[in-house]
Structures are given as structure tokens and as C-alpha cells.
Write a protein that holds these residues in place. Structure first.
Motif, short mmCIF file in Angstrom:
data_model
loop_
_atom_site.label_atom_id
_atom_site.label_comp_id
_atom_site.label_asym_id
_atom_site.label_seq_id
_atom_site.Cartn_x
_atom_site.Cartn_y
_atom_site.Cartn_z
N VAL A 53 0.87 -1.18 0.00
CA VAL A 53 0.00 0.00 0.00
C VAL A 53 0.91 1.23 0.00
O VAL A 53 1.78 1.35 0.86
N ILE A 54 0.70 2.10 -0.95
CA ILE A 54 1.52 3.31 -1.03
C ILE A 54 0.69 4.50 -0.61
O ILE A 54 -0.45 4.66 -1.06
N VAL A 55 1.24 5.31 0.29
CA VAL A 55 0.54 6.53 0.71
C VAL A 55 1.45 7.73 0.47
O VAL A 55 2.66 7.67 0.71
N ALA A 56 0.86 8.81 -0.02
CA ALA A 56 1.63 10.01 -0.32
C ALA A 56 0.66 11.12 -0.70
O ALA A 56 -0.55 10.88 -0.84
N ARG A 90 -10.72 5.82 6.23
CA ARG A 90 -11.67 4.87 5.67
C ARG A 90 -11.46 3.46 6.24
O ARG A 90 -11.93 2.50 5.67
N ASP A 91 -10.75 3.36 7.35
CA ASP A 91 -10.54 2.08 8.00
C ASP A 91 -9.91 1.07 7.04
O ASP A 91 -10.49 0.01 6.75
N PRO A 92 -8.74 1.36 6.52
CA PRO A 92 -8.12 0.49 5.51
C PRO A 92 -7.74 -0.88 6.09
O PRO A 92 -7.49 -1.00 7.29
N ILE A 93 -7.72 -1.88 5.24
CA ILE A 93 -7.39 -3.24 5.67
C ILE A 93 -5.87 -3.40 5.66
O ILE A 93 -5.23 -3.36 4.60
N LEU A 94 -5.31 -3.56 6.85
CA LEU A 94 -3.86 -3.63 7.00
C LEU A 94 -3.53 -4.75 7.97
O LEU A 94 -4.25 -4.96 8.94
N ASP A 95 -2.44 -5.45 7.72
CA ASP A 95 -1.98 -6.44 8.70
C ASP A 95 -0.47 -6.60 8.56
O ASP A 95 0.15 -5.91 7.76
N PRO A 96 0.16 -7.48 9.35
CA PRO A 96 1.63 -7.57 9.32
C PRO A 96 2.19 -8.00 7.95
O PRO A 96 3.38 -7.79 7.70
N ALA A 115 -0.84 8.86 8.18
CA ALA A 115 -1.17 7.61 7.49
C ALA A 115 -0.21 6.51 7.92
O ALA A 115 -0.61 5.38 8.18
N LEU A 116 1.09 6.83 7.99
CA LEU A 116 2.04 5.77 8.35
C LEU A 116 1.90 5.36 9.81
O LEU A 116 2.05 4.19 10.16
N ARG A 117 1.57 6.34 10.67
CA ARG A 117 1.34 5.97 12.08
C ARG A 117 0.17 5.01 12.18
O ARG A 117 0.22 4.02 12.92
N HIS A 118 -0.86 5.29 11.42
CA HIS A 118 -2.04 4.42 11.43
C HIS A 118 -1.65 3.01 10.97
O HIS A 118 -2.04 2.02 11.58
N ALA A 119 -0.85 2.94 9.91
CA ALA A 119 -0.44 1.63 9.37
C ALA A 119 0.37 0.86 10.41
O ALA A 119 0.18 -0.34 10.59
N SER A 124 1.50 -3.18 10.36
CA SER A 124 2.18 -3.23 9.05
C SER A 124 3.58 -2.65 9.16
O SER A 124 3.85 -1.79 10.00
N LYS A 125 4.46 -3.14 8.27
CA LYS A 125 5.79 -2.55 8.18
C LYS A 125 5.73 -1.35 7.25
O LYS A 125 5.07 -1.40 6.21
N VAL A 126 6.46 -0.29 7.61
CA VAL A 126 6.45 0.91 6.78
C VAL A 126 7.85 1.19 6.26
O VAL A 126 8.82 1.26 7.02
N LEU A 127 7.94 1.34 4.95
CA LEU A 127 9.18 1.75 4.29
C LEU A 127 8.98 3.17 3.79
O LEU A 127 8.04 3.44 3.04
N ALA A 128 9.85 4.08 4.22
CA ALA A 128 9.75 5.47 3.75
C ALA A 128 10.66 5.66 2.55
O ALA A 128 11.77 5.12 2.51
N ILE A 129 10.17 6.41 1.56
CA ILE A 129 11.03 6.88 0.47
C ILE A 129 11.07 8.39 0.68
O ILE A 129 10.05 9.06 0.61
#
Ligand code: F6R
Length: 369
Positions: A53-56, A90-96, A115-119, A124-129
Motif C-alpha cells: 500500500v503506497i501513501v503520499a 476509511r478504515d483500511p485493511i492492514l496487517d503484518p 497515514a504511516l502511524r495508522h499503518a 504493518s511494516k512501513v518503508l519510507a522513500i
């Protein structure tokens, strides 16, 4: 400090070949494989990922839209891209098993941070670019792949965008490499092409004078439309965003295939329409379809500004203005196709007497939601 340029934006556009090369530096080894040791998420975890999932926001979101094509093609992992400001509400579906990629030049954009805090709260693992060392978004992520664009001063993002694309391609190829997909040979070829791509960006920059001249003749227009397909669609969105923020003109990007579902009603005599044409090699079906889209809008009076690969002769009869870009692999084309759109917006802004580096109402980093 503008290095002889009138605006930081011009300087930053010119720095793009170096920014792209710097972002690749040290990340491709002598055998042509990727070595992204900085992505501290262990390969075992990456092999388990079942969704990306990409957020930006803004321009970084457009980089994410392009990344989706690359990630899904090279890794076969489903990938969603969402505006950070919409994501957590929107209560996105996220898991490990979900890998979340947060793209941000500044690393301080509040929407992306939330968004990343929520993930991460969902496991979920978060990778920042990210382009800014030690900024909040990479500090709060599990891993970071830095873009090496150098400081971007102009409010409108240019070199950061190209390096975000490079970083996204690297992540997509790396995931493909770690997971071993059937595209192994293609992945090796693309890594090689990517390692030469800054020369292609340089070549585009050398041919921009006609784009500047054209932009100056359009300074009194009210609207410019942008069309693209496949990875050219997000490029069209980016071209429209640049024009809005810099020239304060109404600009909209469309998927060319959507024309007949509505937007074609907007076409009128002498309306400038920029069309980003995909490579005639590779996905040639899309190429042929976009050529007929150009034909359709031109028959309705549009003034067509066509961005097409060198050697693509099929577009010539329908282009009122033709901008050539070097041939690249299909998925990498945004790295060259975006550059003329940046130059176009910058020149139109100048012709309209606007402040290029500091457009009205905008801030370089948006630290409020
Ligand atoms: C457009 C532009 C903005 C930013 C957006 C995200 O030219 O600069 O749309 O791309 O505000 O900013 P970052 O990447 O710092 O999170």
C-alpha cells in the motif's frame, strides 16, 4: 546560490540527471543486482508480503501511482496507492503482511505521517522513500530508502519526483529480486537500463527550447488538458498539477481511454491538449489506441501537443506540436516524459508573470492536516 539560473526551479530541473544518478549510486552491484542493505526489513519478511500500500500526497502520490505499475508487474504483489489524506479515515485493511510505502520529499508532510502511524498501529511494516535525512517520516518508519536529489528549494517538486520514481523502481525490482519472479531476466535488463537512464534525462533537457517557445504562445489560454495511458496517465496528472500550481491555469489530467466517457465533451477549437504517448514497442496495443485518441481530439479542433519517443512516426500526422523523448523501457518512460511537462509549466508561469519558486498560497512542506 541559484547557480546562474533565474529560479531555483530551473536549477533543480537541470540537476535531474545528477539527482537520478546519485539515487542509483551504490545500489547496483558489479554483477547487476540490487544491494539495498539500507532497507532493513529482512528478505524473509519481504518474501511474506502479500500486499503493498503506497501513501503520499501531491507529486509524491503521482510517483506512487507509477510505482504501482512497476510493483505489480515485476513482483505480482497487489499494490494499492492512496492519497495519505484519505487513507486512515476509511478504515483500511492492514496487517503484518502488508508493506506500506510512504513517499515524501520533505519527510514532514502531516497527512503522510498520520497515514504511516495508522499503518504501524495495525502492525504493518512501513518503508519510507524520503529526500530529507533524519526527518520525521523516516524516523517513524521501519526502514528508509533515501532519494539523493539534494535540497529542493522551489515549492514545485521536480528533481525530487524523478528520484522518487527511481527509488520506487528500485523497491519494485528489489522485491522482484528477493522473491524471484518469472520476470528475472527482464528485471536484470531493466536494472541495466536504469543504470544508464540519467543520460536519457540529460538528452531531454538539451532539446527543451521548442517547448519553452510553445509555452510562451499559450500564456493567455484558460485551460490545458493532459492525456496519458498506462504509466503515462500519472505523468499526465503530474503535468496538470505543475501547471495549476505554477501557472494558475485550469489543467486536468485524464486517462486517454476515459475520453469517450465524458471529457471529450470539453474539446473545442484550439484547446491545447498534451498527450503522453507510450512506447510503440512493448505495449503496442496501448500505443495504437492513444494514436486514435489523438486523431479523435484533433478532429474536434484540439491543438495537440504530443510527447512521443524518437522514431515513433505514427503520431506525426496528428501532432500540431511534437516533443521527442528518448526511447526507454515502457515502465521507465515517466523519467523522461515528465521533464518536458515541468519545463512547460515553468515557462508558462514565467510568461504569465508568476512567482515561479514561491507560487501563491503554497508552502514547501505541509505540516498541518
Ligand atoms: C507539487 C508539490 C506537492 C508535494 C506534496 C507532498 O509540486 O510539491 O504536491 O509533492 O505536498 O510533499 P512531500 O513529498 O514533501 O510529502
Amino acid at each position: 546560490e541559484k547557480g546562474g539560473y533565474d529560479y531555483f526551479m530551473l536549477k533543480e530541473i537541470a540537476e535531474q540527471p545528477k539527482a537520478v544518478a546519485d539515487t542509483l549510486l551504490g545500489r547496483i552491484d558489479a554483477s547487476g543486482s540490487l544491494t539495498l542493505d539500507e532497507v532493513r526489513i529482512p528478505p524473509g519478511v519481504l518474501r511474506e508480503v502479500d500486499k503493498v500500500v503506497i501513501v503520499a500526497c501531491g507529486t509524491a502520490f503521482h510517483a506512487g501511482l507509477i510505482a504501482k505499475y512497476a510493483i505489480e508487474h515485476w513482483t505480482r504483489i497487489p499494490c494499492e496507492v492512496e492519497l495519505a489524506s484519505e487513507f486512515r479515515y476509511r478504515d483500511p485493511i492492514l496487517d503484518p503482511q502488508t508493506l506500506v510505502i510512504a513517499i515524501s520529499q520533505s519527510g514532514e508532510t502531516m497527512d503522510t505521517l498520520m497515514a504511516l502511524r495508522h499503518a504501524r498501529e495495525q502492525g504493518s511494516k512501513v518503508l519510507a522513500i524520503c529526500n530529507t535525512n533524519g526527518s520525521t517520516i523516516p524516523r517513524e518508519s521501519d526502514a528508509v530508502l533515501y532519494t539523493h536529489a539534494g535540497p529542493e528549494v522551489a515549492v514545485a517538486s521536480t528533481k525530487a519526483f524523478l528520484t522518487q520514481l527511481v527509488a520506487c523502481y528500485l523497491v519494485a525490482l528489489y522485491l522482484g529480486q528477493v522473491r524471484g519472479t518469472k520476470w528475472g531476466d527482464e528485471i536484470r535488463d531493466v536494472i541495466r537500463d536504469l543504470s544508464h537512464i540519467s543520460g536519457a534525462v540529460e538528452r531531454v533537457l538539451e532539446t527543451m527550447e521548442p517547448v519553452r517557445e510553445l509555452a510562451r504562445t499559450l500564456a493567455d489560454k484558460k485551460t490545458v488538458l493532459f492525456l496519458g495511458r498506462h504509466v503515462g496517465y500519472p505523468v499526465a496528472l503530474e503535468g496538470a498539477l505543475k501547471l495549476k500550481e505554477l501557472a494558475y491555469m485550469h489543467a486536468e489530467g485524464f486517462a486517454a481511454g476515459e475520453l469517450k466517457h465524458g471529457p471529450i465533451a470539453l474539446i473545442e477549437e484550439d484547446l491545447p491538449v498534451v498527450v503522453v504517448v507510450p512506447s510503440p514497442r512493448g505495449r503496442s496495443v496501448i500505443h495504437d489506441k492513444i494514436v486514435s485518441n489523438i486523431q479523435e481530439i484533433r478532429a474536434r479542433g484540439a491543438r495537440t501537443i504530443v510527447i512521443a519517443e524518437e522514431g515513433d512516426e505514427a503520431v506525426v500526422p496528428y501532432a500540431d506540436h511534437l516533443v521527442r523523448i528518448p526511447a526507454t523501457p515502457t515502465l521507465l518512460q515517466p523519467l523522461v516524459a515528465t521533464v518536458p511537462l515541468q519545463v512547460f509549466a515553468c515557462e508558462l508561469a514565467t510568461a504569465r508573470g508568476n512567482e515561479v519558486d514561491q507560487p501563491r498560497n503554497l508552502a514547501k512542506s505541509v505540516t498541518v492536516e
